[in-house]
Design a protein around this motif. Structure first.
Motif, short mmCIF file in Angstrom:
data_model
loop_
_atom_site.label_atom_id
_atom_site.label_comp_id
_atom_site.label_asym_id
_atom_site.label_seq_id
_atom_site.Cartn_x
_atom_site.Cartn_y
_atom_site.Cartn_z
N GLU A 1 0.80 -1.21 0.00
CA GLU A 1 0.00 0.00 0.00
C GLU A 1 0.84 1.27 0.00
N ASN A 2 2.15 1.15 0.25
CA ASN A 2 3.01 2.32 0.25
C ASN A 2 3.39 2.76 -1.16
N THR A 3 2.94 2.01 -2.16
CA THR A 3 3.05 2.45 -3.54
C THR A 3 1.65 2.47 -4.13
N ILE A 4 1.51 3.15 -5.25
CA ILE A 4 0.23 3.17 -5.96
C ILE A 4 0.47 2.59 -7.34
N GLU A 5 -0.12 1.45 -7.60
CA GLU A 5 0.09 0.73 -8.86
C GLU A 5 1.58 0.52 -9.13
N GLY A 6 2.35 0.31 -8.08
CA GLY A 6 3.78 0.03 -8.24
C GLY A 6 4.65 1.27 -8.27
N TYR A 7 4.05 2.47 -8.28
CA TYR A 7 4.82 3.72 -8.31
C TYR A 7 4.98 4.25 -6.89
N GLN B 1 4.57 19.73 -1.44
CA GLN B 1 4.85 18.41 -0.90
C GLN B 1 5.13 18.49 0.60
N ASN B 2 5.68 19.59 1.05
CA ASN B 2 6.01 19.72 2.46
C ASN B 2 4.77 19.77 3.34
N GLU B 3 3.61 20.01 2.73
CA GLU B 3 2.38 20.06 3.50
C GLU B 3 1.72 18.70 3.62
N TYR B 4 2.34 17.68 3.12
CA TYR B 4 1.80 16.32 3.23
C TYR B 4 1.71 15.94 4.70
N ASP B 5 0.54 15.52 5.15
CA ASP B 5 0.32 15.18 6.55
C ASP B 5 0.55 13.69 6.77
N PRO B 6 1.63 13.31 7.48
CA PRO B 6 1.91 11.88 7.68
C PRO B 6 0.88 11.20 8.55
N ALA B 7 0.08 11.96 9.28
CA ALA B 7 -0.93 11.36 10.16
C ALA B 7 -2.21 11.02 9.42
N MET C 1 -11.78 -5.48 26.66
CA MET C 1 -10.87 -5.61 25.52
C MET C 1 -9.89 -4.45 25.47
N GLU C 2 -8.60 -4.77 25.36
CA GLU C 2 -7.57 -3.76 25.19
C GLU C 2 -6.80 -4.02 23.91
N PHE C 3 -6.56 -2.96 23.14
CA PHE C 3 -5.81 -3.07 21.89
C PHE C 3 -4.48 -2.32 22.04
N THR C 4 -3.41 -2.94 21.53
CA THR C 4 -2.13 -2.26 21.40
C THR C 4 -1.80 -2.17 19.92
N LEU C 5 -1.82 -0.96 19.37
CA LEU C 5 -1.65 -0.74 17.93
C LEU C 5 -0.20 -0.44 17.63
N LYS C 6 0.41 -1.21 16.72
CA LYS C 6 1.83 -1.09 16.41
C LYS C 6 2.01 -0.37 15.07
N PHE C 7 2.78 0.73 15.09
CA PHE C 7 2.99 1.55 13.90
C PHE C 7 4.47 1.55 13.49
N ASN C 8 4.70 1.69 12.19
CA ASN C 8 6.05 1.81 11.62
C ASN C 8 6.15 3.10 10.82
N LYS C 9 7.35 3.67 10.79
CA LYS C 9 7.63 4.82 9.95
C LYS C 9 8.64 4.39 8.89
N ILE C 10 8.48 4.89 7.66
CA ILE C 10 9.43 4.56 6.61
C ILE C 10 10.07 5.85 6.10
N GLU C 11 11.11 5.69 5.28
CA GLU C 11 11.96 6.81 4.90
C GLU C 11 11.23 7.94 4.19
N ASN C 12 10.19 7.62 3.41
CA ASN C 12 9.51 8.68 2.66
C ASN C 12 8.54 9.49 3.53
N GLY C 13 8.53 9.19 4.83
CA GLY C 13 7.68 9.95 5.73
C GLY C 13 6.34 9.31 6.04
N SER C 14 6.00 8.23 5.32
CA SER C 14 4.72 7.57 5.54
C SER C 14 4.73 6.82 6.87
N VAL C 15 3.55 6.71 7.45
CA VAL C 15 3.36 5.98 8.70
C VAL C 15 2.19 5.02 8.50
#
Length: 421
Positions: free
Chosen positions: A108-114, A175-181, A229-243
């Protein structure tokens, strides 16, 4: 072959049903049937599909020479050559395409492979094509009630719109206004964790922290009375800024003090929502897309956690999956259970809710009376368990947690399949 392919051929045509059906036919037909003993006349579209497939397979050349390939498209190849070419095609399909999907859980970190940098360089016409494609995909998943896929596609749509806007001089966004959240907030929403202020605050704190991985905790009020019920949500960050959310742990503390927990991966396929995780840990069954090891296909299956077996090395329970050949027909089960619906459309919504593992409010006939109660789907036994308003089992006066014990005597001749997740 690549020289004759347009951007549309390379990126849009492979998403069409006709192309997919053609590739599926190659994979699932014998050489004799596919080539019709060398007598099959391929249409121009089918020949184009072959060119596209060759390009999509990283320009891997078949073992035959170029002259033989020309003969192939003109249907003048011997049976022996047909078999060789078909085996090459089948090998490419079976090894390249599934491997690309399976080995890229965060595709999902790419769109149609791009990736994002490549998308920025595409012409506006190409971006508009992609945007239209994604909007159509979103509509299809909306009809399928697939919230998880909707979240992924919605993120792609928003990112494409942002890139298109950035290419328009009148738009002040950069591009700098891209919101990683933005994307992880959509994941939280569509997976059923909500849009609470504290949840978003915890998410933003994790994004702003220097660590590449972070976790946030939340709870659910969708359990049966007495359970927590308790949930622990695990997140990763990648180099392009996506989370993105990588997986989440669900821990159910039952009224009697027993604790059950399971790690649920988050990806394009077989991702369970928060409510479905509650249903699974409370012992109910959920319908979802699963990989069937017998057919090597992704297909609908009713899945439940097997609490009778030890956990895997990853700390998870095995799944018991009941695929379509098991013969579960929810509509037929509902019909036989004599449920009563004041409106016809309520029947469809009830079926969908039952298949998600929910405890559903229903009306049904009992001793010539109409009773208001609740129902739970049991795909393993192809029936509904019916309860009164206080969750006492009809005719047995047993609570819902006794469901598994109620059905133990029915386990003869029931075929189960345990899958490690």
């Amino acid at each position: 072959m690549e020289d004759n392919l347009t951007w549309f051929d390379k990126n849009i045509v492979p998403r069409t049903k006709a192309y997919k059906d053609f590739v599926f036919e190659m994979k699932n037909s014998s050489p004799e049937n596919f080539f019709q003993d060398g007598e099959r006349i391929f249409t121009k579209k089918e020949k184009d599909f072959m060119k596209i497939f060759d390009y999509k397979s990283s320009k891997i050349k078949f073992t035959s020479s170029r002259a033989e390939q020309e003969k192939f498209t003109q249907n003048h190849i011997s049976k022996e050559q047909n078999a060789i070419l078909f085996n090459e095609l089948k090998k490419l399909i079976s090894e390249k395409i599934p491997a690309f999907i399976i080995n890229n859980p965060h595709i999902e970190n790419t769109i149609e492979g791009y990736n994002r940098d490549e998308l920025i360089k595409l012409p506006s016409e190409a971006l508009e094509h992609l945007l239209h494609l994604k909007e159509e995909e979103f509509k299809a998943q909306q009809e399928n009630d697939d919230l998880n896929s909707m979240a992924f596609i919605d993120r792609e749509i928003n990112e494409l719109k942002l890139i298109i806007n950035n290419q328009t001089p009148n738009i002040m966004e950069t591009q700098n206004e891209y919101d990683p959240a933005q994307y992880p907030k959509l994941q939280l929403k569509y997976l059923g964790f909500g849009e609470g202020e504290q949840l978003h605050k915890d998410l933003e704190n994790g994004i702003n922290a220097p660590e590449k991985e972070f976790e946030i905790k939340t709870t659910s009020d969708k359990t049966m009375p007495g359970n927590e019920m308790e949930f622990t949500l695990k997140f990763n960050k990648i180099e392009n800024g996506s989370v993105f959310m990588n997986f989440y742990n669900a821990k159910l503390t039952k009224e009697n003090g027993d604790i059950l927990s399971h790690n649920f991966p988050v990806n394009r396929v077989n991702t369970f929502t928060a409510k479905e995780a509650v249903n699974l840990l409370e012992g109910r069954t959920v319908k979802i897309e699963f990989h069937n090891p017998k057919t090597e296909k992704i297909e609908p299956a009713f899945a439940k956690l097997n609490f009778s077996e030890p956990k895997t090395e990853k700390g998870n329970y095995n799944f018991q999956n009941f695929y379509k050949n098991y013969g579960v027909d929810t509509a037929q089960i509902v019909e036989k259970s004599k449920l009563i619906f004041d409106k016809h459309e309520w029947k469809e919504s009830t079926i969908k809710s039952l298949e998600k593992g929910n405890i559903v409010k229903v009306k049904f006939e009992l001793d010539d009376k109409v009773i208001e109660g609740k129902a739970v789907l049991n795909p393993q036994y192809k029936n509904l368990s019916l309860y009164d308003q206080d969750m006492n089992r009809i005719n047995t006066n047993k609570p819902l947690e006794g469901l598994e014990q109620d059905n133990k005597h029915e386990k003869n001749n029931v075929k189960e399949q345990s899958i490690k997740r």
